[in-house]
Design a protein around this motif. Sequence first.
Motif, PDB file in Angstrom:
ATOM      1  N   LEU A  60       0.854  -1.179   0.000  1.00 17.41           N
ATOM      2  CA  LEU A  60       0.000   0.000   0.000  1.00 17.41           C
ATOM      3  C   LEU A  60       0.893   1.234   0.000  1.00 17.41           C
ATOM      4  N   GLU A  61       0.437   2.287  -0.616  1.00 18.38           N
ATOM      5  CA  GLU A  61       1.208   3.531  -0.614  1.00 18.38           C
ATOM      6  C   GLU A  61       1.184   4.156   0.770  1.00 18.38           C
ATOM      7  N   ASP A  62       2.348   4.534   1.267  1.00 17.98           N
ATOM      8  CA  ASP A  62       2.436   5.265   2.526  1.00 17.98           C
ATOM      9  C   ASP A  62       2.086   6.714   2.224  1.00 17.98           C
ATOM     10  N   LYS A  63       1.018   7.197   2.798  1.00 18.38           N
ATOM     11  CA  LYS A  63       0.546   8.553   2.520  1.00 18.38           C
ATOM     12  C   LYS A  63       1.359   9.623   3.265  1.00 18.38           C
ATOM     13  N   ASP A  64       2.085   9.213   4.309  1.00 21.18           N
ATOM     14  CA  ASP A  64       2.868  10.174   5.090  1.00 21.18           C
ATOM     15  C   ASP A  64       4.281  10.370   4.553  1.00 21.18           C
ATOM     16  N   LYS A  65       4.931   9.266   4.218  1.00 21.20           N
ATOM     17  CA  LYS A  65       6.305   9.327   3.713  1.00 21.20           C
ATOM     18  C   LYS A  65       6.447   8.354   2.564  1.00 21.20           C
ATOM     19  N   LYS A  66       7.404   8.609   1.693  1.00 16.14           N
ATOM     20  CA  LYS A  66       7.644   7.746   0.543  1.00 16.14           C
ATOM     21  C   LYS A  66       7.872   6.303   0.998  1.00 16.14           C
ATOM     22  N   GLY A  67       7.251   5.364   0.293  1.00 13.81           N
ATOM     23  CA  GLY A  67       7.468   3.956   0.601  1.00 13.81           C
ATOM     24  C   GLY A  67       6.193   3.149   0.565  1.00 13.81           C
ATOM     25  N   GLU A  68       6.339   1.870   0.902  1.00 12.71           N
ATOM     26  CA  GLU A  68       5.220   0.930   0.871  1.00 12.71           C
ATOM     27  C   GLU A  68       4.931   0.374   2.258  1.00 12.71           C
ATOM     28  N   LEU A  69       3.659   0.133   2.498  1.00 16.31           N
ATOM     29  CA  LEU A  69       3.206  -0.489   3.734  1.00 16.31           C
ATOM     30  C   LEU A  69       2.665  -1.874   3.416  1.00 16.31           C
ATOM     31  N   TRP A  70       2.928  -2.821   4.297  1.00 13.47           N
ATOM     32  CA  TRP A  70       2.431  -4.182   4.156  1.00 13.47           C
ATOM     33  C   TRP A  70       1.699  -4.551   5.437  1.00 13.47           C
ATOM     34  N   VAL A  71       0.573  -5.230   5.286  1.00 12.35           N
ATOM     35  CA  VAL A  71      -0.280  -5.556   6.437  1.00 12.35           C
ATOM     36  C   VAL A  71      -0.385  -7.078   6.588  1.00 12.35           C
ATOM     37  N   PHE A  72      -0.265  -7.511   7.832  1.00 13.68           N
ATOM     38  CA  PHE A  72      -0.376  -8.923   8.177  1.00 13.68           C
ATOM     39  C   PHE A  72      -1.327  -9.060   9.352  1.00 13.68           C
TER      40      PHE A  72
END
Length: 104
Positions: A60-72
């Motif tokens: 998922l796009e991190d809306k606060d800082k550049k990068g990706e988020l992954w959820v488990f």
Amino acid sequence: MKQEIISAYLKRAKKALQNGFDFVPRQKNKEFLLNYGLNEKTLKQAILELTLDDYKEGPLEDKDKKGELWVFKISFEGIDNIYIKLKVYEVENKEYLKCISFHN
């Protein structure tokens, strides 16, 4: 999501964890750890035990800082439905792991 991509991310995240770890001290996260008697060591252990079956969504796009988020979503130490949101980030060509969410 293809299993190879998830597997590659988990391998990357676990390696980044060994380099360094940040836990975002949001109120919900802190209360969860306190209520269940968990600490940073047990939190790291839960992350190291993540498998393909624990994947929920991402990247998922991190809306606060550049990068990706992954959820488990996991069960750990008798606690069901623990939501974990992770981000691998880089500083000076070295990757580290940030845990943004750890709660149910």
